[in-house]
Enzyme design. Sequence first.
Site, PDB file in Angstrom:
ATOM      1  N   GLY A 187      -6.672   1.278  -7.129  1.00  0.00           N
ATOM      2  CA  GLY A 187      -6.220   2.417  -6.341  1.00  0.00           C
ATOM      3  C   GLY A 187      -4.721   2.365  -6.118  1.00  0.00           C
ATOM      4  CG  ASP A 188      -3.200   3.463  -2.261  1.00  0.00           C
ATOM      5  OD1 ASP A 188      -4.344   2.966  -2.217  1.00  0.00           O
ATOM      6  OD2 ASP A 188      -2.628   3.909  -1.255  1.00  0.00           O
ATOM      7  CD  GLU A 189      -6.552  -1.644  -1.702  1.00  0.00           C
ATOM      8  OE1 GLU A 189      -6.975  -2.622  -2.371  1.00  0.00           O
ATOM      9  OE2 GLU A 189      -7.201  -1.114  -0.793  1.00  0.00           O
TER      10      GLU A 189
ATOM     11  CG  ASP B 170      -2.056   0.940   1.134  1.00  0.00           C
ATOM     12  OD1 ASP B 170      -1.826   2.079   0.706  1.00  0.00           O
ATOM     13  OD2 ASP B 170      -3.181   0.543   1.476  1.00  0.00           O
TER      14      ASP B 170
END
Length: 330
Positions: free
Chosen positions: A246-248, A204
């Site tokens: 997303g930012d995963e 993350d």
Amino acid sequence: MYVFHYYYLVIIFILLVVAFLLGRYFKKKTDKLQTALQATNEQLSSIFTYTSDAINITTVDGVLTYINPAFEQMYGWKKAELIGKPLPIIPAALHGEEQRVRDLLLTGNSVNHWEGSFLRKDGSFLDVEVTVSPLRDAAGTVNGFAAITRDISEKKQYEQKLIELAFYDPLTGAANRRSFYLRLAAAMETAKEENLRFALLYLDCDRFKCVNDSMGHDVGDELLKQFVARIQAILPASATLFRLGGDEFAIIYERPSSDAEITSLADRLLAALRENWLIQGHSFETTCSIGISLFPQDGVSQTALISAADHALYEAKDGGRNLYRFYTND
């Protein structure tokens, strides 16, 4: 006596007239056939000349005896350079496949829709689809091959684009969530069959929302691209990065030699991702948190393994970020 001779003369005359008429009839038929054959040859010649498909004819030994203008344009060679010489378009990697095709042709079979990357004169490769048919002499013996080649590079590019849309993230180029589940299932199957271990790392980007909100989505998007590039530069060949959304992100690290090797990778990832970012005039720092689960000790199903990695990621974030944590039952 004279009457008998007269009858003979009449019969001979009639036969001569019939032969003359039959000769004229068959000559007209022959002339019509020759005219039709000539027209057909002209039509075939026109088709061979103006078709966009490359056509070539070779002997059974692969020596070229004919190429059409489309062949010259498609592959870059001129007729004078090739006639009487071996066909040069088959790369070494396809020689085995070429021999298989030749063996089929020699038995009298045609080969349809043979796809491959063939060589051009400039050394580049062209994606083509080829149909090859055997040619026979008057006795029925195969004495050559005729091939029709179609350029399918646009089709291949379109197919590749569909694959990219289906299995890769359009922003970062990393494999996407669909690819992740497929690869995870395959990794688990291999590990079970060969009694192996592998690691699942959940990543993350810390404080990504703050970057998006304070500097704009363009900066956020570029951060994700560079984030992926830094990770890809570190990963060993047996590890694959996926953007889950997303930012995963996730990394499937197959065949690690030890836990120390997994720890070493996590340390290098943290070090690379904490270095300063310079994007569109903005200079800033951000970090990464990593949660790690191991197959089979932390789970033998996708759900269990993912849940374990997700719990470990939560512990890393709760511990202050810029950390990695292995999953534990505690």
